[in-house]
Design a protein around this motif. Structure first.
Motif, PDB file in Angstrom:
ATOM      1  N   UNK A 169       0.864  -1.182   0.000  1.00 34.09           N
ATOM      2  CA  UNK A 169       0.000   0.000   0.000  1.00 34.09           C
ATOM      3  C   UNK A 169       0.899   1.229   0.000  1.00 34.09           C
ATOM      4  N   UNK A 170       0.355   2.335  -0.429  1.00 33.37           N
ATOM      5  CA  UNK A 170       1.132   3.573  -0.439  1.00 33.37           C
ATOM      6  C   UNK A 170       1.135   4.178   0.966  1.00 33.37           C
ATOM      7  N   UNK A 171       2.317   4.508   1.451  1.00 34.67           N
ATOM      8  CA  UNK A 171       2.465   5.102   2.776  1.00 34.67           C
ATOM      9  C   UNK A 171       1.671   6.389   2.919  1.00 34.67           C
ATOM     10  N   UNK A 172       1.632   7.202   1.863  1.00 34.80           N
ATOM     11  CA  UNK A 172       0.905   8.476   1.904  1.00 34.80           C
ATOM     12  C   UNK A 172      -0.581   8.251   2.175  1.00 34.80           C
ATOM     13  N   UNK A 173      -1.112   7.202   1.579  1.00 38.15           N
ATOM     14  CA  UNK A 173      -2.531   6.885   1.766  1.00 38.15           C
ATOM     15  C   UNK A 173      -2.804   6.468   3.217  1.00 38.15           C
ATOM     16  N   UNK A 174      -1.921   5.642   3.776  1.00 40.20           N
ATOM     17  CA  UNK A 174      -2.072   5.195   5.163  1.00 40.20           C
ATOM     18  C   UNK A 174      -1.927   6.379   6.111  1.00 40.20           C
ATOM     19  N   UNK A 175      -0.984   7.267   5.834  1.00 39.67           N
ATOM     20  CA  UNK A 175      -0.817   8.473   6.657  1.00 39.67           C
ATOM     21  C   UNK A 175      -2.105   9.293   6.661  1.00 39.67           C
ATOM     22  N   UNK A 176      -2.700   9.445   5.492  1.00 44.08           N
ATOM     23  CA  UNK A 176      -3.950  10.218   5.370  1.00 44.08           C
ATOM     24  C   UNK A 176      -5.061   9.580   6.213  1.00 44.08           C
ATOM     25  N   UNK A 177      -5.205   8.266   6.124  1.00 45.92           N
ATOM     26  CA  UNK A 177      -6.239   7.556   6.883  1.00 45.92           C
ATOM     27  C   UNK A 177      -6.004   7.728   8.377  1.00 45.92           C
ATOM     28  N   UNK A 178      -4.769   7.567   8.827  1.00 48.01           N
ATOM     29  CA  UNK A 178      -4.451   7.694  10.249  1.00 48.01           C
ATOM     30  C   UNK A 178      -4.702   9.109  10.762  1.00 48.01           C
ATOM     31  N   UNK A 179      -4.557  10.082   9.874  1.00 43.79           N
ATOM     32  CA  UNK A 179      -4.750  11.475  10.256  1.00 43.79           C
ATOM     33  C   UNK A 179      -6.218  11.882  10.269  1.00 43.79           C
ATOM     34  N   UNK A 180      -7.061  11.177   9.497  1.00 44.24           N
ATOM     35  CA  UNK A 180      -8.434  11.671   9.305  1.00 44.24           C
ATOM     36  C   UNK A 180      -9.559  10.764   9.799  1.00 44.24           C
ATOM     37  N   UNK A 181      -9.319   9.459   9.994  1.00 44.26           N
ATOM     38  CA  UNK A 181     -10.411   8.553  10.356  1.00 44.26           C
ATOM     39  C   UNK A 181     -10.299   8.044  11.784  1.00 44.26           C
ATOM     40  N   UNK A 182     -11.445   7.713  12.369  1.00 45.32           N
ATOM     41  CA  UNK A 182     -11.474   7.088  13.693  1.00 45.32           C
ATOM     42  C   UNK A 182     -10.812   7.949  14.740  1.00 45.32           C
ATOM     43  N   UNK A 183      -9.976   7.331  15.565  1.00 44.76           N
ATOM     44  CA  UNK A 183      -9.212   8.073  16.565  1.00 44.76           C
ATOM     45  C   UNK A 183      -8.023   8.700  15.858  1.00 44.76           C
TER      46      UNK A 183
END
Length: 155
Positions: A104-118
């Motif tokens: 997976x692309x790291x940038x995409x995971x960073x975005x998810x961690x920054x914007x979803x859930x906790x």
């Protein structure tokens, strides 16, 4: 009890009372999962049913719990409930594996961690992602899952 236990007990009692439908202050088996979610737990239906002793569908619809009967169910769920197994994390990350090649692309995971859930802070994300991306910014899903579980155990 220490102050944290008393606070948690009051939080549980308040959530329990909000969901009670009867004047006898009883909670339906079918509402137990809602109470857990109201106090920031996220068990599966299977986890809730296990904590209730695996009742039948009829029991789920008809049986009720008083607060003193609910507390042992809460204790059982909290001690047995484990969030985020390897398969859960793997399944969540596979959604972002567009090519189906295990990365997976790291940038995409960073975005998810920054914007979803906790939502995580930039510092938390950097600590979590440090050393996980290759030169192209890709992350190996399997390696990352194992890393996350090791980090969780270390907490």
């Amino acid at each position: 009890y220490n102050r944290t236990n008393v606070t948690k007990l009051l939080e549980i009692k308040e959530a329990y009372e909000i969901f009670c439908r009867t004047t006898e202050m009883e909670l339906g088996f079918d509402q137990v999962g809602d109470v857990f979610r109201a106090i920031n737990l996220n068990p599966t239906i299977e986890d809730v049913e296990n904590a209730l002793g695996n009742p039948t569908k009829e029991d789920m619809a008809a049986k009720k719990l008083k607060i003193e009967e609910f507390l042992p169910v809460y204790t059982k769920l909290v001690t047995e409930f484990t969030e985020g197994t390897y398969d859960d994390i793997l399944e969540g990350l596979r959604v972002f594996d567009k090519e189906g090649n295990g990365t997976v692309m790291g940038a995409e995971i960073r975005h998810v961690l920054r914007t979803l859930g906790e939502k995580m802070t930039t510092q938390e994300i950097s600590a979590c992602m440090d050393g996980q991306e290759d030169m192209n910014g890709s992350i190996n899903i399997d390696t990352f899952c194992r890393y996350l579980l090791e980090e969780k155990k270390a907490e």
